[in-house]
Design an enzyme around this catalytic site. Structure first.
Site, PDB file in Angstrom:
ATOM      1  N   SER A  11       0.819  -1.213   0.000  1.00  0.00           N
ATOM      2  CA  SER A  11       0.000   0.000   0.000  1.00  0.00           C
ATOM      3  C   SER A  11       0.852   1.262   0.000  1.00  0.00           C
ATOM      4  O   SER A  11       0.591   2.204  -0.759  1.00  0.00           O
ATOM      5  CB  SER A  11      -0.958  -0.007   1.193  1.00  0.00           C
ATOM      6  OG  SER A  11      -0.261  -0.154   2.413  1.00  0.00           O
ATOM      7  N   LYS A 106       9.855   0.789   8.317  1.00  0.00           N
ATOM      8  CA  LYS A 106       9.971   1.128   9.734  1.00  0.00           C
ATOM      9  C   LYS A 106      10.185  -0.143  10.547  1.00  0.00           C
ATOM     10  O   LYS A 106       9.413  -1.093  10.434  1.00  0.00           O
ATOM     11  CB  LYS A 106       8.710   1.848  10.209  1.00  0.00           C
ATOM     12  CG  LYS A 106       8.464   3.181   9.507  1.00  0.00           C
ATOM     13  CD  LYS A 106       7.145   3.798   9.898  1.00  0.00           C
ATOM     14  CE  LYS A 106       6.904   5.111   9.152  1.00  0.00           C
ATOM     15  NZ  LYS A 106       5.591   5.730   9.479  1.00  0.00           N
ATOM     16  N   GLY A 135       6.784   9.433   9.087  1.00  0.00           N
ATOM     17  CA  GLY A 135       5.810  10.430   9.512  1.00  0.00           C
ATOM     18  C   GLY A 135       4.413   9.850   9.555  1.00  0.00           C
ATOM     19  O   GLY A 135       4.208   8.666   9.270  1.00  0.00           O
ATOM     20  N   ALA A 139      -1.218   5.411   3.759  1.00  0.00           N
ATOM     21  CA  ALA A 139      -1.274   5.353   2.301  1.00  0.00           C
ATOM     22  C   ALA A 139      -2.675   5.633   1.777  1.00  0.00           C
ATOM     23  O   ALA A 139      -2.845   6.261   0.729  1.00  0.00           O
ATOM     24  CB  ALA A 139      -0.796   3.982   1.825  1.00  0.00           C
ATOM     25  N   LYS A 190       6.833   3.415  17.751  1.00  0.00           N
ATOM     26  CA  LYS A 190       5.439   3.892  17.814  1.00  0.00           C
ATOM     27  C   LYS A 190       4.464   2.796  17.382  1.00  0.00           C
ATOM     28  O   LYS A 190       3.307   2.771  17.819  1.00  0.00           O
ATOM     29  CB  LYS A 190       5.269   5.165  16.985  1.00  0.00           C
ATOM     30  CG  LYS A 190       5.600   5.029  15.502  1.00  0.00           C
ATOM     31  CD  LYS A 190       4.429   4.620  14.653  1.00  0.00           C
ATOM     32  CE  LYS A 190       4.842   4.346  13.223  1.00  0.00           C
ATOM     33  NZ  LYS A 190       3.707   3.911  12.391  1.00  0.00           N
ATOM     34  N   ASP A 243       3.420  10.725  14.099  1.00  0.00           N
ATOM     35  CA  ASP A 243       3.144   9.364  13.648  1.00  0.00           C
ATOM     36  C   ASP A 243       2.475   8.544  14.740  1.00  0.00           C
ATOM     37  O   ASP A 243       1.623   7.684  14.469  1.00  0.00           O
ATOM     38  CB  ASP A 243       4.449   8.697  13.203  1.00  0.00           C
ATOM     39  CG  ASP A 243       4.233   7.581  12.192  1.00  0.00           C
ATOM     40  OD1 ASP A 243       3.078   7.317  11.826  1.00  0.00           O
ATOM     41  OD2 ASP A 243       5.236   6.989  11.749  1.00  0.00           O
ATOM     42  N   ARG A 254      -2.852  -0.716  10.828  1.00  0.00           N
ATOM     43  CA  ARG A 254      -2.898  -2.181  10.983  1.00  0.00           C
ATOM     44  C   ARG A 254      -2.442  -2.599  12.375  1.00  0.00           C
ATOM     45  O   ARG A 254      -2.884  -3.619  12.903  1.00  0.00           O
ATOM     46  CB  ARG A 254      -2.036  -2.844   9.907  1.00  0.00           C
ATOM     47  CG  ARG A 254      -0.551  -2.713  10.111  1.00  0.00           C
ATOM     48  CD  ARG A 254       0.244  -3.095   8.897  1.00  0.00           C
ATOM     49  NE  ARG A 254       0.091  -2.124   7.828  1.00  0.00           N
ATOM     50  CZ  ARG A 254       0.868  -2.100   6.743  1.00  0.00           C
ATOM     51  NH1 ARG A 254       1.807  -2.988   6.593  1.00  0.00           N
ATOM     52  NH2 ARG A 254       0.688  -1.179   5.822  1.00  0.00           N
TER      53      ARG A 254
END
Length: 342
Positions: A11, A106, A135, A139, A190, A243, A254
């Protein structure tokens, strides 16, 4: 930059190809499957990810890494963390040494404790050409042109500025930073906090509890950033608090959705199989816990998430352990004389 390779057609890679297409003559979107690449070229849509998003006319999909990288002026890595090393190893022979690589992935690699830019550099060489972008960027919203922002970090600010011109659009604002370690650490940890927020939401806990998790989460992230040599102030920016808020509160997240599904009885494997997406926080928590133990950093929320996913601990027991902690100074462990002490 006239030709750009985007490696990864999930995505984020799909949406990012649209951002890059606004500033480049050609975009080559690498897919793992030849069938997927052919379908994208025929329909101009990615049926599995963002099916309603029409790809720009100058985006062409391919399943060949060599073809994707041929003549590329820049390479964008939009891969799941558990595939980044292997794909970088495969594409290294085709990537010209002078071509910069922008990492969107990430995470923190298990065992090695390497950040994603470090994983890429270890396979591609020339770490000075590696940059990272992070950030509050879902998507599903970026592809619609909704206003968003991100931070692009590289040790060489000239490289960061050059890459910013490639990915920035009027609706996608990009700021630059030299704090690669801080930006990437924020982006990894995060996701763990978002799982914790999802668990709390799934249990029906209120806004006060979610705010508590997020704010104590940013303190936990700050301690990790400081321990890994980053700047704690980065936690207050787009890669940190920005974020964190998006990932902990959005229906598109997700990681949060997995937390909700987990307390409803679904396993990690079941969730990933049904969504065709990797829950990065479930992988990052393993690495965060390993690194925290090595560095002597307290990460109680990450410990709790690890215990309920992998350690067989009940959510009730993990919650009791968190509540049983004695509060100390709010921002201890971030490396400043006014906040250290406990």
């Amino acid at each position: 930059m006239s030709r750009v390779a985007v490696i990864g057609a999930g995505s984020w890679g799909t949406a990012f190809s649209g951002l890059v297409a606004a500033n480049a003559d050609e975009v080559s979107l690498w897919c793992h499957s030849e069938a997927t690449a052919n379908a994208i070229n025929e329909t101009r849509h990615n049926a599995r990810y963002l099916p309603d998003y029409p790809l720009a006319p100058n985006v062409r999909a391919t399943a060949s890494l060599g073809e994707a990288l041929e003549g590329a002026d820049a390479c964008v890595l939009a891969l799941p963390s558990n595939h980044l090393r292997d794909v970088c190893s495969s594409l290294a022979p085709s990537l010209v040494p002078e071509v910069p690589a922008l990492v969107l992935t990430k995470g923190i690699e298990p065992d090695s404790g390497l950040l994603m830019s470090e994983v890429a550099a270890s396979e591609l060489g020339r770490p000075e050409r590696i940059a990272a972008l992070s950030g509050p960027n879902h998507a599903e919203e970026v592809c619609t042109g909704a206003l968003a922002a991100s931070v692009l970090a590289a040790e060489d600010l000239e490289l960061a500025e050059r890459l910013r011109s490639l990915v920035s659009t009027p609706a996608f604002r990009v700021y630059v930073s030299r704090d690669v370690r801080g930006v990437e650490t924020c982006g990894a940890v995060k996701n763990v906090m978002a799982i914790a927020c999802g668990i709390c939401a799934g249990l029906g806990l209120g806004d006060n509890t979610l705010a508590l998790i997020m704010t104590r989460g940013i303190a936990e992230i700050g301690r990790m950033v400081a321990a890994l040599g980053g700047e704690p102030m980065t936690c207050m920016g787009l890669a940190g608090m920005g974020d964190l808020v998006a990932t902990c509160t959005s229906e598109h997240s997700r990681n949060r959705r997995f937390g909700e599904a987990f307390v409803a009885g679904r396993t990690l494997d079941e969730f990933e199989a049904s969504t065709h997406m990797v829950v990065e926080g479930a992988r990052a928590v393993v690495s965060v816990r390993e690194l925290a133990q090595k560095k002597g950093v307290e990460v109680p929320i990450s410990d709790a998430v690890w215990n309920v996913i992998y350690g067989g601990m009940s959510v009730e027991t993990a919650t009791a352990m968190l509540i049983g902690r004695t509060p100390t100074r709010e921002f201890y462990g971030m490396g400043t004389t006014t906040t250290e002490g406990e």
